[in-house]
Design a protein around this motif. Structure first.
Motif, PDB file in Angstrom:
ATOM      1  N   PRO A   1      -3.725   3.353   1.386  1.00  0.00           N
ATOM      2  CA  PRO A   1      -4.356   1.935   1.619  1.00  0.00           C
ATOM      3  C   PRO A   1      -3.202   1.318   2.557  1.00  0.00           C
ATOM      4  CG  PRO A   1      -4.725   2.170  -0.508  1.00  0.00           C
ATOM      5  CD  PRO A   1      -3.833   3.271  -0.123  1.00  0.00           C
ATOM      6  N   LEU A   2      -3.362   0.457   3.699  1.00  0.00           N
ATOM      7  CA  LEU A   2      -2.483  -0.057   4.446  1.00  0.00           C
ATOM      8  C   LEU A   2      -1.804  -1.009   3.518  1.00  0.00           C
ATOM      9  CD1 LEU A   2      -4.470  -0.915   7.569  1.00  0.00           C
ATOM     10  CD2 LEU A   2      -2.863   0.703   7.557  1.00  0.00           C
ATOM     11  N   ARG A   3      -2.321  -1.915   2.622  1.00  0.00           N
ATOM     12  CA  ARG A   3      -1.497  -2.615   1.836  1.00  0.00           C
ATOM     13  C   ARG A   3      -0.424  -1.804   1.003  1.00  0.00           C
ATOM     14  NH1 ARG A   3      -6.825  -3.538  -1.251  1.00  0.00           N
ATOM     15  NH2 ARG A   3      -6.829  -1.682  -2.720  1.00  0.00           N
ATOM     16  N   ASP A   4      -0.531  -0.529   0.492  1.00  0.00           N
ATOM     17  CA  ASP A   4       0.461   0.118  -0.210  1.00  0.00           C
ATOM     18  C   ASP A   4       1.242   0.583   0.869  1.00  0.00           C
ATOM     19  OD1 ASP A   4      -1.578  -0.044  -2.230  1.00  0.00           O
ATOM     20  OD2 ASP A   4      -1.832   1.860  -2.673  1.00  0.00           O
ATOM     21  N   LEU A   5       1.122   0.783   1.982  1.00  0.00           N
ATOM     22  CA  LEU A   5       1.928   1.477   2.920  1.00  0.00           C
ATOM     23  C   LEU A   5       3.090   0.091   3.333  1.00  0.00           C
ATOM     24  CD1 LEU A   5       3.249   3.033   5.060  1.00  0.00           C
ATOM     25  CD2 LEU A   5       1.358   2.785   6.516  1.00  0.00           C
ATOM     26  N   GLN A   6       2.347  -0.799   3.568  1.00  0.00           N
ATOM     27  CA  GLN A   6       3.221  -2.077   3.783  1.00  0.00           C
ATOM     28  C   GLN A   6       4.114  -2.604   2.592  1.00  0.00           C
ATOM     29  OE1 GLN A   6       3.609  -3.397   6.683  1.00  0.00           O
ATOM     30  NE2 GLN A   6       1.760  -3.569   7.935  1.00  0.00           N
ATOM     31  N   ALA A   7       3.566  -2.463   1.476  1.00  0.00           N
ATOM     32  CA  ALA A   7       4.224  -3.023   0.359  1.00  0.00           C
ATOM     33  C   ALA A   7       5.394  -2.213   0.177  1.00  0.00           C
ATOM     34  CB  ALA A   7       3.496  -3.195  -0.938  1.00  0.00           C
ATOM     35  N   ALA A   8       5.098  -0.710   0.200  1.00  0.00           N
ATOM     36  CA  ALA A   8       6.263   0.304   0.008  1.00  0.00           C
ATOM     37  C   ALA A   8       7.349  -0.116   1.246  1.00  0.00           C
ATOM     38  CB  ALA A   8       5.741   1.741   0.296  1.00  0.00           C
ATOM     39  N   ALA A   9       6.965  -0.405   2.635  1.00  0.00           N
ATOM     40  CA  ALA A   9       8.034  -0.388   3.567  1.00  0.00           C
ATOM     41  C   ALA A   9       8.532  -1.744   3.163  1.00  0.00           C
ATOM     42  CB  ALA A   9       6.965  -0.531   4.827  1.00  0.00           C
ATOM     43  N   GLN A  10       8.203  -2.786   2.689  1.00  0.00           N
ATOM     44  CA  GLN A  10       8.652  -3.863   2.521  1.00  0.00           C
ATOM     45  C   GLN A  10       9.797  -4.113   1.643  1.00  0.00           C
ATOM     46  OE1 GLN A  10       6.041  -7.239   0.886  1.00  0.00           O
ATOM     47  NE2 GLN A  10       7.314  -8.770   1.744  1.00  0.00           N
ATOM     48  N   ARG A  11       9.592  -3.082   0.536  1.00  0.00           N
ATOM     49  CA  ARG A  11      10.635  -2.808  -0.495  1.00  0.00           C
ATOM     50  C   ARG A  11      11.675  -2.152   0.200  1.00  0.00           C
ATOM     51  NH1 ARG A  11       5.806  -1.707  -3.630  1.00  0.00           N
ATOM     52  NH2 ARG A  11       6.019   0.460  -3.463  1.00  0.00           N
ATOM     53  N   THR A  12      11.858  -1.474   1.232  1.00  0.00           N
ATOM     54  CA  THR A  12      12.971  -0.936   1.775  1.00  0.00           C
ATOM     55  C   THR A  12      13.410  -1.663   3.094  1.00  0.00           C
ATOM     56  OG1 THR A  12      11.820   0.551   3.240  1.00  0.00           O
ATOM     57  CG2 THR A  12      11.930   1.210   1.149  1.00  0.00           C
ATOM     58  N   GLY A  13      12.951  -3.121   3.196  1.00  0.00           N
ATOM     59  CA  GLY A  13      13.302  -3.902   4.300  1.00  0.00           C
ATOM     60  C   GLY A  13      12.832  -3.461   5.579  1.00  0.00           C
ATOM     61  N   GLN A  14      11.629  -2.967   5.538  1.00  0.00           N
ATOM     62  CA  GLN A  14      10.835  -2.467   6.784  1.00  0.00           C
ATOM     63  C   GLN A  14       9.290  -2.923   6.788  1.00  0.00           C
ATOM     64  OE1 GLN A  14      12.436   1.548   8.189  1.00  0.00           O
ATOM     65  NE2 GLN A  14      11.993   1.712   5.857  1.00  0.00           N
ATOM     66  N   PHE A  15       8.670  -2.842   7.865  1.00  0.00           N
ATOM     67  CA  PHE A  15       7.202  -2.916   8.289  1.00  0.00           C
ATOM     68  C   PHE A  15       6.618  -2.072   9.175  1.00  0.00           C
ATOM     69  CE2 PHE A  15       8.688  -5.368  11.711  1.00  0.00           C
ATOM     70  CZ  PHE A  15       7.598  -5.512  12.287  1.00  0.00           C
ATOM     71  N   TYR A  16       5.107  -2.005   8.725  1.00  0.00           N
ATOM     72  CA  TYR A  16       4.463  -0.880   9.744  1.00  0.00           C
ATOM     73  C   TYR A  16       3.685  -2.044  10.619  1.00  0.00           C
ATOM     74  CZ  TYR A  16       0.621   2.109  11.070  1.00  0.00           C
ATOM     75  OH  TYR A  16      -0.241   3.064  11.556  1.00  0.00           O
TER      76      TYR A  16
END
Length: 432
Positions: A66-81
């Protein structure tokens, strides 16, 4: 059918191909054009393809992430999709299939721009591992594309395109996306967001024309009927507001000079400055996100209560024709459905959504008006589908935008990759 992995998807398609069985791919079910509704055959869900690994600058994700999971995982590394469709429970594979976008497409464009590699299973079960720049091994032809910033109507056929260009936005008709590598960006140090209310529609449109040249990541529009609907949840909306523009912009810090510049822009635009909302904190920005996303939820609730079909547009026009298209919408809606519509959406891309609260007993009246809107959008140089794809419900609109020769060029690509027409039957190419 629910294959457990990529090899399972390949095996299912091999079986279907050998037996001549149509296959419809199912993702999260958040689409609104009927793409996952089967016209016979098997429904193959990708729900178990949920690998997700995040690296500096990119992520590798299965089709069912899900997009929300991708965004959350990216956020934890200081990134975003960057792509941000409103429905963040959508699977990544589904957003690739439709070349989805969202509010931040004003700055970042649609999904196609952010896909670096794909795993795709063809109709006969063959697996393709594709990376950016791999040339297509046949001539897909060229069709004229509208002069808009967003277009998901039919296949993208243009000189110099690669395999990824072709599969992104093909709506499950050319192959099944099982995995993707997508590009990530560093998260900004701070973000300024605003909900700016205006005493007139003209003032809001004038502001948009000026603010397109800023570094805003999004410019979203809400008309007066939209604000009236939103007051059910947000009674603090100023009574004199006739329109609203939502924006956000990345900052170097909360002390960035752009904060003051935006306040000056709002003041000089003749907005209801004291009644407008601004936010720098994540909590307040989340409130604004909820405000923006509440409108389609309220529209859907209104439609459900009326027992009607959702009647909405996904048309976009060239930026210079934005006012003309909006005026046409409003004039015809006031004539045919006064008090029974809202207009909102991605005004930065001249891509506004009309939603009609139609009579459940007479849906043809709304359907006829939406087709009239589609013809006008095309006349102005626009597209009949900017971000949702056409699926099955809107496939008939392609004939308004493309010539018979253009549609045949698309069909030739379909025959090349899926000669038995087994994948996504009824998507893109209407079935009588």
């Amino acid at each position: 059918m629910i294959p457990g992995d990529e090899a399972g998807v390949s095996a299912v398609l091999q079986q279907a191909s050998a037996a001549g069985i149509p296959v419809t791919v199912a993702a999260a079910g958040t689409g609104i054009t009927g793409g996952r509704v089967p016209f016979g055959g098997w429904v193959v869900s990708v729900e178990k393809l949920n690998r997700l690994d995040v690296y500096p600058g990119y992520a590798i994700a299965g089709a069912a992430v899900p997009l929300r999971d991708l965004q959350a995982a990216a956020q934890r590394t200081g990134q975003f999709y960057p792509p941000d469709p409103t429905e963040n429970s959508a699977f990544l594979g589904g957003t690739i299939s439709t070349n989805a976008s969202g509010s931040h497409s004003f700055r970042f464009g649609a999904t196609r721009r952010w896909v670096e590699a794909l795993h795709v299973v063809l109709a006969d079960g063959r697996l393709l591992n594709l990376t950016r720049g791999q040339p297509i091994d046949f001539d897909p032809g060229t069709i004229p594309l509208p002069a808009v910033t967003k277009n998901t109507a039919g296949y993208l056929l243009r000189p110099g395109m690669d395999w990824i260009d072709l599969f992104v936005g093909s709506e499950g008709t050319l192959g099944v996306v099982t995995e993707a590598r997508v590009r990530l960006l560093p998260a900004p140090n701070a973000v300024l967001a605003g909900v700016v209310f205006f005493p007139s529609d003209d003032a809001a449109l004038n502001a948009v024309d000026r603010w397109r040249s800023t570094e805003a990541r999004m410019l979203e529009y809400l008309d007066r009927p939209s604000l009236e609907l939103l007051r059910r949840r947000f009674p603090e909306i100023p009574a004199e507001a006739e329109a609203a523009i939502l924006f956000d912009q990345a900052l170097t810090s909360e002390d960035d000079a752009e904060v003051d510049r935006w306040l000056e822009r709002v003041q000089s635009a003749g907005a209801l400055e004291e009644d407008s909302w601004f936010a720098l904190s994540p909590a307040d920005r989340e409130r604004f996100r909820a405000f923006r996303h509440a409108l389609p939820e309220l529209v859907n609730d209104t439609v459900r209560r009326a027992g009607a079909l959702k009647m909405n547009t996904d048309y976009a026009v060239p930026l210079a024709r934005n006012r003309e298209m909006l005026a046409f919408y409003r004039r015809r809606l006031e004539q045919e459905f006064p008090g029974r519509y809202v207009i909102f959406g991605h005004i930065g891309d001249a891509h506004l959504h009309v939603n009609i609260f139609s009579d459940p007993g007479n849906p043809d009246a709304a359907s006829d008006l939406l087709r009239e809107f589609a013809r006008e959008a095309v006349r102005l140089g626009g597209t009949v589908s900017a971000e949702h794809g056409v699926g099955k419900r809107k496939a008939h609109l392609l004939e308004l935008q493309y010539s018979a020769a253009d549609l045949e060029a698309m069909r030739a690509v379909k025959r090349r990759l899926d000669p038995a027409n087994l994948l996504g039957r009824g998507n893109v190419f209407a079935v009588e």
